[in-house]
Design a protein around this motif. Sequence first.
Motif, PDB file in Angstrom:
ATOM      1  N   SER A  20       0.845  -1.176   0.000  1.00  0.00           N
ATOM      2  CA  SER A  20       0.000   0.000   0.000  1.00  0.00           C
ATOM      3  C   SER A  20       0.890   1.239   0.000  1.00  0.00           C
ATOM      4  CB  SER A  20      -0.878  -0.031   1.254  1.00  0.00           C
ATOM      5  OG  SER A  20      -1.723   1.076   1.258  1.00  0.00           O
ATOM      6  N   LEU A  21       0.590   2.156  -0.900  1.00  0.00           N
ATOM      7  CA  LEU A  21       1.425   3.351  -1.047  1.00  0.00           C
ATOM      8  C   LEU A  21       0.592   4.594  -0.895  1.00  0.00           C
ATOM      9  CD1 LEU A  21       3.221   2.755  -4.457  1.00  0.00           C
ATOM     10  CD2 LEU A  21       4.158   2.396  -2.212  1.00  0.00           C
ATOM     11  N   LEU A  22       1.136   5.569  -0.195  1.00  0.00           N
ATOM     12  CA  LEU A  22       0.552   6.900  -0.252  1.00  0.00           C
ATOM     13  C   LEU A  22       1.485   7.750  -1.097  1.00  0.00           C
ATOM     14  CD1 LEU A  22      -0.640   7.383   3.429  1.00  0.00           C
ATOM     15  CD2 LEU A  22      -2.023   6.904   1.407  1.00  0.00           C
ATOM     16  N   VAL A  57      -3.282  13.654  -1.745  1.00  0.00           N
ATOM     17  CA  VAL A  57      -2.640  12.345  -1.597  1.00  0.00           C
ATOM     18  C   VAL A  57      -3.466  11.275  -2.300  1.00  0.00           C
ATOM     19  CG1 VAL A  57      -1.919  10.568   0.077  1.00  0.00           C
ATOM     20  CG2 VAL A  57      -1.641  12.992   0.637  1.00  0.00           C
ATOM     21  N   ALA A  58      -2.811  10.405  -3.037  1.00  0.00           N
ATOM     22  CA  ALA A  58      -3.491   9.264  -3.649  1.00  0.00           C
ATOM     23  C   ALA A  58      -2.987   7.980  -2.999  1.00  0.00           C
ATOM     24  CB  ALA A  58      -3.215   9.231  -5.146  1.00  0.00           C
ATOM     25  N   ARG A  59      -3.872   6.975  -2.957  1.00  0.00           N
ATOM     26  CA  ARG A  59      -3.437   5.677  -2.444  1.00  0.00           C
ATOM     27  C   ARG A  59      -3.319   4.702  -3.607  1.00  0.00           C
ATOM     28  NH1 ARG A  59      -3.274   3.219   2.342  1.00  0.00           N
ATOM     29  NH2 ARG A  59      -4.586   4.752   3.373  1.00  0.00           N
ATOM     30  N   MET A  60      -2.202   4.002  -3.627  1.00  0.00           N
ATOM     31  CA  MET A  60      -2.027   2.948  -4.615  1.00  0.00           C
ATOM     32  C   MET A  60      -1.913   1.633  -3.888  1.00  0.00           C
ATOM     33  SD  MET A  60       0.705   4.627  -7.239  1.00  0.00           S
ATOM     34  CE  MET A  60       0.496   3.437  -8.493  1.00  0.00           C
ATOM     35  N   THR A  61      -2.519   0.622  -4.455  1.00  0.00           N
ATOM     36  CA  THR A  61      -2.352  -0.716  -3.901  1.00  0.00           C
ATOM     37  C   THR A  61      -1.742  -1.566  -5.006  1.00  0.00           C
ATOM     38  OG1 THR A  61      -4.348  -0.338  -2.628  1.00  0.00           O
ATOM     39  CG2 THR A  61      -3.504  -2.591  -2.690  1.00  0.00           C
ATOM     40  N   ILE A  62      -0.570  -2.074  -4.729  1.00  0.00           N
ATOM     41  CA  ILE A  62       0.133  -2.861  -5.740  1.00  0.00           C
ATOM     42  C   ILE A  62       0.276  -4.283  -5.223  1.00  0.00           C
ATOM     43  CG2 ILE A  62       2.280  -3.161  -7.036  1.00  0.00           C
ATOM     44  CD1 ILE A  62       2.718  -0.166  -6.793  1.00  0.00           C
ATOM     45  N   VAL A  63      -0.180  -5.226  -6.014  1.00  0.00           N
ATOM     46  CA  VAL A  63       0.043  -6.632  -5.654  1.00  0.00           C
ATOM     47  C   VAL A  63       1.192  -7.115  -6.533  1.00  0.00           C
ATOM     48  CG1 VAL A  63      -0.964  -8.924  -5.476  1.00  0.00           C
ATOM     49  CG2 VAL A  63      -2.373  -6.888  -5.082  1.00  0.00           C
ATOM     50  N   THR A  64       2.243  -7.576  -5.885  1.00  0.00           N
ATOM     51  CA  THR A  64       3.442  -7.972  -6.597  1.00  0.00           C
ATOM     52  C   THR A  64       3.936  -9.288  -6.023  1.00  0.00           C
ATOM     53  OG1 THR A  64       5.666  -7.251  -7.233  1.00  0.00           O
ATOM     54  CG2 THR A  64       4.928  -6.605  -5.052  1.00  0.00           C
ATOM     55  N   ILE A  74      12.048  -3.635  -3.682  1.00  0.00           N
ATOM     56  CA  ILE A  74      10.878  -2.911  -4.190  1.00  0.00           C
ATOM     57  C   ILE A  74      10.473  -1.828  -3.197  1.00  0.00           C
ATOM     58  CG2 ILE A  74       8.397  -3.089  -4.701  1.00  0.00           C
ATOM     59  CD1 ILE A  74       8.952  -5.820  -5.980  1.00  0.00           C
ATOM     60  N   THR A  75      10.391  -2.187  -1.939  1.00  0.00           N
ATOM     61  CA  THR A  75       9.945  -1.181  -0.960  1.00  0.00           C
ATOM     62  C   THR A  75      10.985  -0.062  -0.830  1.00  0.00           C
ATOM     63  OG1 THR A  75      10.799  -2.550   0.822  1.00  0.00           O
ATOM     64  CG2 THR A  75       8.472  -2.723   0.385  1.00  0.00           C
ATOM     65  N   ILE A  88       3.815   0.707   2.756  1.00  0.00           N
ATOM     66  CA  ILE A  88       3.552  -0.328   3.770  1.00  0.00           C
ATOM     67  C   ILE A  88       3.378  -1.655   3.052  1.00  0.00           C
ATOM     68  CG2 ILE A  88       2.133  -0.992   5.758  1.00  0.00           C
ATOM     69  CD1 ILE A  88       0.757   1.866   5.269  1.00  0.00           C
ATOM     70  N   ASP A  89       4.175  -2.633   3.445  1.00  0.00           N
ATOM     71  CA  ASP A  89       3.964  -3.976   2.928  1.00  0.00           C
ATOM     72  C   ASP A  89       2.940  -4.640   3.846  1.00  0.00           C
ATOM     73  OD1 ASP A  89       3.973  -6.513   1.980  1.00  0.00           O
ATOM     74  OD2 ASP A  89       6.145  -6.781   2.044  1.00  0.00           O
ATOM     75  N   LEU A  90       1.702  -4.733   3.370  1.00  0.00           N
ATOM     76  CA  LEU A  90       0.613  -5.220   4.231  1.00  0.00           C
ATOM     77  C   LEU A  90       0.736  -6.701   4.532  1.00  0.00           C
ATOM     78  CD1 LEU A  90      -2.389  -3.274   2.685  1.00  0.00           C
ATOM     79  CD2 LEU A  90      -1.379  -2.932   4.941  1.00  0.00           C
ATOM     80  N   THR A  91       1.600  -7.367   3.796  1.00  0.00           N
ATOM     81  CA  THR A  91       1.785  -8.795   4.017  1.00  0.00           C
ATOM     82  C   THR A  91       2.167  -9.085   5.470  1.00  0.00           C
ATOM     83  OG1 THR A  91       2.586  -8.733   1.772  1.00  0.00           O
ATOM     84  CG2 THR A  91       2.871 -10.801   2.944  1.00  0.00           C
TER      85      THR A  91
END
Lengths: 176, 590
Positions: A20-22, A57-64, A74-75, A88-91
Motif C-alpha cells: 500500500s502506497l501513499l 494524496v493518492a493511495r495505490m495498492t500494488i500486488v506484486t 521494491i519497498t 507499507i507492505d501489508l503482508t
Amino acid sequence: MAKKTQELDMNGQMKQHTISLLVENRFGALNRIAGLFSAKGYNIDSLTVGPTEDTSVARMTIVTRGDDQIIEQITKQLNKLIDVIKVIDLTFEDFVERELALIKVQSTSTTRAEIILIAEIFRAKVVDLSPKTLTLEVTGSQQKVDAIINMLKPFGLKEVARTGRVALKREFQGEA
Amino acid sequence: MTSTKHHEKHHQKLMTGAEIFVRSLVEEGVEVVFGYPGGATIGIYDALYDITDIKHVLTRHEQGATHAAEGYAKATGKPGVVLVTSGPGATNTVTGIADAYMDSVPIVVFTGQVATKLIGNDAFQEADIVGITRPITKHNYLVKDVRDLARIIREAFYIATTGRPGPVLVDLPRDVMAQKTVFEYPKTVSIRSYNPVVEGNIKQIKKAADVINEAKRPVLYVGGGVINANAAHELRTLAEKLQCPVTTTLQGLGAFPEDNKLSLGMLGMHGTWYSNYAVNYCDVLIAVGARFDDRVTGRTDAFATEAKKIHIDIDPSAIGKNVAVDVPIVGDVKYVLRHLIQYVKPLDTLDWLATIEQWKKEHPLRYKHDEHLRAQYVIDRLGELTKGNAIVVSDVGQQQMWTAQFFRWKHPRTNITSGGLGTMGFSLPASIGVAFGRNDLPIFSISGDGGFQMNAQELSTIACNKLPIKIFIMNNGYLGMVRQWQELFWRKRYSQTCIHSPDFVKLASAFGIPAYRITKNEEVDDAIHRALNHHEGPILFEFVVEREENVYPMIPAGQTVNEIIDNPEPVNSPESSVHNKGTFIVHKKG
C-alpha cells in the motif's frame, strides 16, 4: 532484512505481497511508480490508484510477487521516489482487502435461474440483464472473485472487468 | 512586452518566469552555467544577458554541457548547472544525465520546452524530456505555472545535493517563462516525502564496532560516497586507528592517500592483485559509501565469503541490493564514521599487514618498460612528477584503468571519471567544468584516441575560454579495451575496433591550441614538465603508444578472484617497471 516469509506459495509461485502506497496526487507520480516496476523488472499482478480523504494524496495498492530480497528492494526503491510519501507492505500486517468484478455471462431462459442462484451464493448482484446475457457485480477477496468466475465459466463468459485489489490495514480491536 | 526596463528592485514588482529563473540561480549561488541556446530558451537567454553574477559557458554540444557540469560538481562538491533548449537540446543531455545518475553527481539540468498548449502536439522541437529522463534522474519537474517556478528551482537544488546526490531536471515551457508573478525565493524547503536520513543509528554503529573489534583481517572498501560526504579525514582516522588496510573503488580514488602504507589501491576487475586477495580473505569487510557494483564484486556469491560485512551508505536501497550484509548502517558517511571511530579499539593487524606486504611483493602492479612507449609509463611518470598534486580527468577504457592504477591518488576530488555508465567522450568536456571550478591544481584531461573523438568539438570551448587544461591523448589506433576483450575472449577477431584518427596535432592547431606528438619514452618527462609549465590556456600532447597492450590484472566479468589474470610480465624481469600502492615505489628510469 525483512522478516522471513514463506517465499513460495502452494503452486510453487513466489509469494504475493500487497503493498500500500501513499503518493503525492500529482501528474507523473503513477508513471514514476509503474516505470520503476518495468525498469527493474518487477512483476505487477495488479495496481489500483485512487484519491484518499486528503485530495493532495493518492493511495495505490500494488500486488506484486518476489522473494524477500526482491520485495525489500521494491519497498526501498519505492521509498526512494520523491513522490512517494509512505510504503507499507501489508503482508506483514493484518489487513482487509477487496476486489470488485463485473462479469458478463451468456444466459438463456433455461440457464438464467442457475446463474442467479450462483450469484446469490456469492452475494453478487445482477446489475444488467438482456435476452442473451446477465451482468453480475461481485465484491470480495481475490479468491472469492476467482471462484465465482470459475463457476460461471461453463455458461460462457462474454466479458470480465476486475478492479484489482484495494487494501487497508486492520485497526487494533482492544483487549478482549 | 513593453520596452520599459526597471532596473531598481521593487518588492511587489512582477517578474517574468525567465527573470525569476535567473534570479533564483543567483539566490542559489550559482557561479557558472553550461549551456546552449535555442528557440524555446531565447527568453531565458535574454534575461541572462544582463546578469553579471553568473558566467555562461557556451559548449559546442549539449552533451558537452552536461559533462562539464558533472566535472564542475565532482571537482568542487557544488551542484553543476546546465541550460539547454527543447527537443534535440534536451535529448542531447540524456547521456550526461544518465552518467550523473549512475555516479551520484549533483547536477541540475534546465531544459526549454514548447508552450504548454502545444505540449503533446508534436510541435517543432518538442520532446517529452520529463518522460525520457524519469528513470535516470533523482527527480524531475515540468513547470506548468510560473507561481511554482521559484519553489521548484529551490527544491531541485535541494534534492540534487542532499542524501545520495544526483541529477534533477526542470522542464521550462516557453509560455510559463513569459508569464509574470511576484518573485519571492523560498527560504526553506519542505518536501514531506523526502527526508534523507543523515544520522546513522547509534545502535547499529555500536553493533558494527563490536564486529570490527573482533576482526583479525579487516579491510575497508571505500567508494565515492566518502568523497561526496567530504569524509576523507574521518576515513583516514579510522583506518589508522584500526591499522586496517583500505581499498577504493574507481570513484573512491583520492579518498585515501595511496602513499599511506595501509593503501591497497583500487579493487575489482582491474584492481590490484593484492586488494582483491585482501577482500577475498578478510574476516570483516567495512564497505563505506560503495555499492557492491558488479565490476567490484565479480560473481557475488563468491565475493568476500569469509567476511562479516558492514555497509555504511546514505542510500537505503544500496544496502542489500547486490550482496547481503550483516550490519547495515544508513546515514551520512561522515556522521557514521565520526561515531564509529569512538567505539572501535586499535586492532592487532600486524600479521595481516605482513601477509598483504608479501602479496604486494609477489604481485605488484607492473608493465613492461622497454624501448616502446606505453600509456602506463606516461601515467606512471605523471603520478611521479606531480606527486599526485593534480586533477586528472580520465575517459573510459584502457587509459582510464591505467590512470586509476598508476597515478598516485592523494586528494579527494582530484579523480574525475565516468564510472557507472562508462561514458566514452566524458573527459574533454568534463575537464571544462573542472577548469571553471578549480584553479588550485593543474588539470589533466586523459583520453584514448576513440573517446577523444566522441566530443572533440569541445576543443573549441576550451580554446575560446583559454582554459589551462593539459590534454593527453593516448593513441594506440584501437578501441583498446574492447580490443583487449576480443583478444582474450573472442579469438582475436578485432571486429570494428581498429580506429583511424585525424592528425591530432594539426587538429589542435586548427583550434589554436599548441600541440605535440610524443613517440619515445625519453620525451615523456619533458612533455609533462612542459605541460606543467604552460599556464596560458590549453596544451595538447598526443602520445603514440604501443598498439596492443592489455590492462592487468583482470578478473573476467562475472568471475571470482581465483580466475584473476595477472600481468604475464615477470616481476623480476629487468624490463619490468613495478609499482605498488602504499609501499616504497620501486621505480626504474627509462
